[in-house]
Write an enzyme that holds these catalytic residues in place. Structure first.
Site, PDB file in Angstrom:
ATOM      1  N   ASP A 226       4.597  -2.981   2.130  1.00 39.33           N
ATOM      2  CA  ASP A 226       4.948  -2.321   3.514  1.00 39.33           C
ATOM      3  C   ASP A 226       5.168  -0.814   3.316  1.00 39.33           C
ATOM      4  O   ASP A 226       5.973  -0.535   2.256  1.00 39.33           O
ATOM      5  CB  ASP A 226       5.991  -3.028   3.843  1.00 39.33           C
ATOM      6  N   GLU A 275       2.599  -8.040 -16.815  1.00 42.03           N
ATOM      7  CA  GLU A 275       3.099  -8.995 -17.698  1.00 42.03           C
ATOM      8  C   GLU A 275       2.827 -10.425 -17.535  1.00 42.03           C
ATOM      9  O   GLU A 275       3.271 -11.368 -18.172  1.00 42.03           O
ATOM     10  CB  GLU A 275       4.636  -8.872 -17.705  1.00 42.03           C
TER      11      GLU A 275
HETATM   12  C1  GLC Z   1       4.747  -1.795   8.664  1.00 42.27           C
HETATM   13  C2  GLC Z   1       4.574  -3.096   9.238  1.00 42.27           C
HETATM   14  C3  GLC Z   1       5.198  -3.012  10.628  1.00 42.27           C
HETATM   15  C4  GLC Z   1       6.518  -2.436  10.703  1.00 42.27           C
HETATM   16  C5  GLC Z   1       6.916  -1.287   9.979  1.00 42.27           C
HETATM   17  C6  GLC Z   1       8.216  -1.020   9.620  1.00 42.27           C
HETATM   18  O1  GLC Z   1       3.980  -0.935   9.104  1.00 42.27           O
HETATM   19  O2  GLC Z   1       3.398  -3.461   9.221  1.00 42.27           O
HETATM   20  O3  GLC Z   1       4.979  -4.026  11.442  1.00 42.27           O
HETATM   21  O4  GLC Z   1       7.033  -2.391  11.897  1.00 42.27           O
HETATM   22  O5  GLC Z   1       6.076  -1.320   8.417  1.00 42.27           O
HETATM   23  O6  GLC Z   1       8.556  -1.882   8.563  1.00 42.27           O
END
Ligand code: GLC
Length: 560
Positions: A226, A275
């Site tokens: 993310d 790993e």
């Molecule tokens: C990413 C996720 C989104 C979230 C953001 C903050 O873009 O896909 O849904 O709100 O990160 O974590």
């Protein structure tokens, strides 16, 4: 340690890996499950891991290779789970670690791989480290794990710099110190409940390598990272200056996005992943200004895939599509990574709605639009995507042709961006409505206890049940497309396409024996019949070596 940790299944060599081709991910079709909205196993109105587990046979039959699950970790849900309070625990609303273990095992037994979400840019404000940082006050070492700064102005009443939250409003929140006085500010690129980690602090890296190992030991086949472009901030946290942040986002390298320092983190992570046996992968959610910068994330010693958001943001327009396809393949070839195509996810307007929008609107604008046109284009766009070399992601419900829900009442909305106004338009809830499984019944088979966001009244007709076995349905189109992809190595493989001559508004390319024609115009277009029609997103008529490709339609041909 939470109780759930002690309930964790033993690190498991016992989870069998998926037998399969090495480098499976290079042309894999990966299905995104948004756990809240996929299937509800316990009837509380909220999807969960048990719901996902029981529907795995559906995903196997659909023909995907792997499943990426959005976060199901312990979280106060300020941003639907992208605010993690315990990276090694399952939130009770989604189940337990034992459910996660059962899900991974069952998936593997069906030949499906499991990719989990990792949220390293920020934690929840309820994460142990952040609570300690607040409690221990200014100057304490625990504050160094986040970005705490004194404010500007006479009494520190102004934020430390001019950065804005992606969800709107300032990217800084001022805290009340343990002695009750207004104190330092902390950085949060997203909601205030999502404080950004300070990745300069070695403890942060140590913690995330340990979290990686935790889930790798659980048997997962990879991670979707993310905000993979966000962890490193420019030294000194410089002001943006006199710029509209929103117009810069996605077009420029920002002091908080796509800094070169992030790549050092990925090189370290890659060593950890390598790993482990079983061809496991990382996929980056990196919103970068160009596909060339995206390619930096997938250099041989870094990540495996990075979503192609430039492609996602491209209109249903042959010339624009051809340009982005060429640019992507040209950018990926030198680093030896596959292109990673995507049309929908939990953050953007579903493509069946987006493609009915007038050109020029962004990926997060939802209009009611012409549903028929939107769906026709979406089906054609999917067949085009699945004909390109590389890997592709499918977001739950797109195989049903679901539109975005554009008329959710304000009181049911949960997207934090909605409440913070000025940033993204805050309508991400519209693509997160639970999906329909049956024609009738409570929440159309999503679960026995209703659904956390209301489903439109006509969704029974779009359900899995209604579309199964229905010739021409979107679900059967996806099933057929994925079956063809499994049978034929020439789709997905390689790193180039050979463009064929085609009228304006039409894309045509060859890959070995395979030819794909996509008509993006509103008119039917005559094209040569390239052989046998393998699949088409609309009705093709053929006569005397010529085929009529209707408006907004893609056809797959086989020359043999
Ligand atoms: C990413 C996720 C989104 C979230 C953001 C903050 O873009 O896909 O849904 O709100 O990160 O974590």
């Amino acid at each position: 340690m939470s109780q759930q940790h002690s309930a964790a299944p033993a690190p498991n060599s016992a989870v069998s890996a998926v037998e399969g081709r090495p480098d499976w991910w290079r042309d894999a079709v990966i299905y995104q499950v948004y756990p809240r909205s996929f299937a509800d196993g316990n009837g509380d109105g909220m999807g969960d891991l048990e719901g996902v587990r029981t529907r795995l046979p559906y995903l196997r039959d659909l023909g995907v290779d792997a499943v990426w699950l959005s976060p199901f970790y312990a979280s106060p849900q300020a941003d639907a789970g992208y605010d993690v309070a315990d990276y090694r625990a399952v939130d009770p609303m989604f189940g337990t670690l034992l459910d996660a273990d059962a899900l991974i095992r069952d998936a593997h037994a069906l030949g499906l791989r499991i990719i989990v979400d990792l949220v390293p840019n920020h934690s929840s404000d309820q994460y142990e480290w952040f609570k300690r940082a607040l409690a221990e006050g200014p100057g304490s070492p625990s504050r160094d794990r986040y970005h705490f700064r004194p404010g500007k102005g006479k009494n520190g009443e102004l934020p430390p710099n001019d950065w804005e939250s992606i969800f709107g409003g300032p990217a800084w929140t001022r805290v009340t110190e343990p002695d009750g006085t207004p104190g330092e500010w902390y950085l949060h690129l997203f909601a205030p409940e999502q404080p950004d980690f300070n990745w300069e602090h070695p403890a942060v890296g140590d913690e995330f390598r340990s979290i990686l190992r935790f889930w790798l030991d659980m048997g997962v086949d990879g991670f979707r990272i993310d905000v993979a472009h966000g962890m490193v901030k420019a030294e000194g946290l410089p002001d943006l200056g006199d710029h509209e942040q929103l117009t810069l986002l996605g077009n420029d390298v920002m002091p908080f996005f796509d800094q070169d320092g992030v790549h050092d983190i990925y090189r370290e992570w890659r060593l950890v992943l390598d790993e482990y046996s079983g061809d496991r992968i990382f996929v980056a959610e990196a919103w970068t200004p160009t596909v060339e910068r995206t390619a930096n994330y997938v250099r041989p010693d870094e990540l495996h895939q990075a979503f192609n958001f430039q492609y996602l943001a491209t209109h249903w327009d042959a010339a624009e599509l051809r340009t982005v396809v060429n640019r992507t393949l040209d950018a990926m070839r030198p680093v030896g990574a596959p292109a990673t195509w995507v049309l929908s996810n939990h953050d953007v307007t579903r493509h069946a709605t987006r493609f009915a929008n007038p050109a020029g609107l962004g990926t997060q604008i939802r209009l009611a639009g012409d549903r028929e046109v939107g769906l026709r284009r979406a089906r054609a766009a999917t067949l085009l995507m699945l004909a390109l070399p590389g890997s592709a992601y499918v977001y739950q419900g797109e195989e049903l042709g679901l539109p975005d829900v554009v008329d959710l009442p304000d009181e049911v909305r949960q997207d934090p961006a909605y409440f913070r106004g000025a940033g993204q338009d805050g309508f991400r809830d519209g693509c997160r409505v639970p999906i329909p499984w049956t024609r009738t019944g409570p929440s159309y088979g999503f679960g026995d206890g209703g659904s956390w966001l209301p489903q439109p009244a006509d969704w029974g007709g779009l359900s899995v049940e209604a579309q199964t076995g229905e010739p021409g349905s979107t679900l059967e189109l996806y099933r057929a497309a994925l079956a063809v992809r499994r049978e034929r190595a020439d789709l997905g493989a390689g790193d180039a396409v050979e463009w064929l001559r085609a009228p304006e508004g039409v894309l045509a390319f060859r890959r070995g024996e395979f030819v794909c024609v996509a008509n993006t115009t509103g008119e039917s277009v005559p094209m040569p019949a390239y052989g046998r029609v393998l699949l088409a997103s609309g009705e093709i008529t053929e006569a005397a070596g010529e085929a009529k490709v209707p408006a907004d339609t893609t056809v797959w041909w086989s020359a043999s």
